[in-house]
Design an enzyme around this catalytic site. Structure first.
Site, PDB file in Angstrom:
ATOM      1  CD  GLU A 104      38.919  44.627  37.093  1.00 16.12           C
ATOM      2  OE1 GLU A 104      40.024  45.174  37.289  1.00 16.12           O
ATOM      3  OE2 GLU A 104      38.726  43.777  36.198  1.00 16.12           O
TER       4      GLU A 104
ATOM      5  CD  GLU B  10      41.184  46.743  33.065  1.00 15.15           C
ATOM      6  OE1 GLU B  10      42.378  46.578  32.746  1.00 15.15           O
ATOM      7  OE2 GLU B  10      40.843  47.185  34.176  1.00 15.15           O
TER       8      GLU B  10
HETATM    9  O1  AHR Z   1      42.348  43.407  39.387  1.00 16.95           O
HETATM   10  C1  AHR Z   1      43.579  43.304  38.744  1.00 16.95           C
HETATM   11  C2  AHR Z   1      43.522  43.710  37.287  1.00 16.95           C
HETATM   12  O2  AHR Z   1      43.240  45.063  37.177  1.00 16.95           O
HETATM   13  C3  AHR Z   1      42.467  43.063  36.446  1.00 16.95           C
HETATM   14  O3  AHR Z   1      42.848  41.820  35.977  1.00 16.95           O
HETATM   15  C4  AHR Z   1      42.319  44.023  35.298  1.00 16.95           C
HETATM   16  O4  AHR Z   1      41.052  43.994  34.730  1.00 16.95           O
HETATM   17  C5  AHR Z   1      42.688  45.353  35.913  1.00 16.95           C
HETATM   18  O5  AHR Z   1      43.600  46.039  35.148  1.00 16.95           O
END
Ligand code: AHR
Length: 500
Positions: free
Chosen positions: A304, A173
């Site tokens: 994610e 991110e």
């Molecule tokens: O999964 C929780 C968080 O969500 C992670 O650390 C991040 O990459 C995302 O914003």
């Protein structure tokens, strides 16, 4: 009556097992307590990894495990997590609850966990606050076979042989918690950092994952590809093997996401409508990737995804602990069907997160553990791993929900494995209607079907006192007909068929 037409003779794309991947971050009770309890714990463990959790995870065939974050990755300095545990540096986990991170779970412990799970490894490197040297030395420490400063250090810490790193993420991110960068700046940094992610073992090349977009940030995708994807005879995949995508499903606003376990019918449809948005994201980011990479050499890595609700009342807000109901099961089912259907481009995905955080497979409370409804979906879908997606379509599907959150009642995916066995997974998103379904095949006449079903009240979930309220059961409602199969999908259900 809905009809699923399957042309099993037309194989569309390979379903990479890594689409069924998991994510474990130093966040809340995911690593500590959830997976790792140390060797001297009363909780049965092997080399510190809790046996009950590892055994349960082995049943869903975890193909790959991403670690150490997430946002944590861009503040993680790997040298703090090696060597004698009592001498490891402590740090504050600023992102997640401000708790002390004692670094007792580090590189050696991660590889031990992956060994026990029998899964591939996916390390996320630190671009946000780490140096090129630090990243390059980590790769040397993990993978160099021979005499070198980092390989010698690894041996001194008790592991002479190198490990295999299958995937390496260059930043996480980077548009947000990983450095708040703009895409062309990140693109240039990516080119530089990835240069030093060396392939010491030419027979086991590391797949490099570039940080991709947040949700629908198409400009990020375009600019990062423009900067980093530049195929040449020496860089056939440009400088990357995969581009990540992060998308979470949340029914409310970012500030008020909504409760995981108490929700209305409207929130049910709203959540599933948002989960189905994954298909548009995959298609639109995929269309940009197609312009740069029409041969689909690089993969979209949705590393994610999952539901994100308000934390359970009374728990640390920084720990992201939430319950998991039939709604989560349906989110998992439709998302995995989307990934299967787009497996020509989606090559890797990691649900967030494996234990005790967000849409978890497993929840623990000290020595107790339970399998969530989402776990059961991963179990029911496991035969898709490594199979071939076959041509399929569904007709006669009704829609439900309000205009704003309309969803199809049924959604499916179909694959054939190396033994010629078909796996058909179907989700019924409706809370009101059972749906009769007919399945027709191009050529095969099924002789036998094994079927499993997950169905319960919309907000049903498992507790430590009643850990099997929601569980996969045998489904004996399937009839083999002249031309295929017939069954009725109960409202709010997921069905998995193995057809021979
Ligand atoms: O999964 C929780 C968080 O969500 C992670 O650390 C991040 O990459 C995302 O914003």
């Amino acid at each position: 009556m809905a009809t699923i037409y399957i042309n099993e003779t037309n194989k569309i794309s390979h379903i990479n097992p890594e689409i069924y991947g998991q994510f474990s971050e130093h966040l809340g009770r995911c690593i500590y307590e959830g997976l790792f309890v140390r060797e001297d714990s009363d909780i049965p463990n092997v080399n510190g990894m809790r046996t009950d959790v590892v055994e349960a995870l082995k049943e869903i065939h975890v193909p790959v495990l991403r670690w150490p974050g997430g946002c944590f990755a861009d503040e993680y300095h790997w040298k703090d997590g090696i060597g004698p545990r009592e001498q490891r540096k402590k740090m504050i986990n600023t992102h997640w609850g401000g708790v002390v991170e004692d670094n007792s779970f580090g590189t050696h412990e991660y590889f031990e966990l992956c060994r026990q799970l029998g899964c591939k490894t996916y390390i996320n490197g630190n671009v946000g606050s780490g140096t090129v040297q630090e990243m390059s030395e980590w790769v040397e420490y993990m993978t160099f076979n021979g005499a070198s400063p980092m390989a010698d250090l690894r041996a001194a810490n008790g592991h002479k042989d190198p490990w295999r790193v299958d995937f390496f993420g260059v930043g996480n991110e980077s548009w947000g918690c990983g450095g708040n960068m703009r895409p062309t700046y990140y693109g240039d940094l990516y080119r530089r950092y990835q240069t030093y992610v060396r392939n010491y073992d030419q027979n086991a090349p590391i797949q490099k994952v570039a940080c991709g977009p947040n949700v629908n940030d198409y400009e990020w995708t375009e600019k990062v590809l423009d900067t980093c994807f530049n195929p040449s005879p020496c860089h056939l995949h440009g400088f990357m093997d995969d581009l990540s995508l992060h998308y979470y499903t949340t029914p409310g606003s970012w500030e008020h996401k909504g409760s995981a376990a108490e929700f209305t019918t409207e929130e049910w449809y709203n959540t599933l409508h948002k989960a189905l948005y994954m298909e548009e994201l995959v298609e639109k980011h995929g269309a940009i990737m197609d312009r740069y990479d029409p041969e689909k050499k690089i993969g979209l890595a949705v590393d994610e995804w999952g539901t994100w609700f308000d934390v359970e009342p009374g728990t640390n807000p920084g720990f992201l602990y939430q319950q998991n109901t039939m709604r989560d099961a349906l989110v998992a089912a439709v998302t995995l069907n989307i990934f299967n259907q787009h497996s020509d481009r989606v090559k890797l995905a990691c649900i967030a997160q494996m234990v005790n955080v967000l849409q978890a497979m497993i929840l623990t409370d000290k020595e107790k553990m339970l399998r969530t409804p989402t776990y059961h979906v991963f179990h029911m879908y496991r035969s898709h791993q490594n199979a071939e997606l076959v041509e399929n379509r569904i007709e006669g599907v009704e829609t439900e929900g309000r205009v704003m959150y309309e969803v199809p009642t049924l959604q499916q995916s179909v694959s054939v494995d190396q033994d010629g066995v078909l796996t058909l997974t179907v989700a019924n998103l409706s809370l009101e209607k059972d749906s009769p379904v007919e399945v027709s095949f191009e050529e095969i006449k099924p002789v036998s079907v094994e079927a499993g079903i997950l169905t319960e009240e919309k907000d049903a979930y498992n507790t430590f006192d009643e850990p099997d309220r929601v569980r996969e059961q045998t489904f004996d409602g399937v009839t083999v007909t002249e031309s295929g199969l017939k069954f009725t999908m109960p409202a709010c259900s997921v069905v998995s068929l193995r057809i021979r």
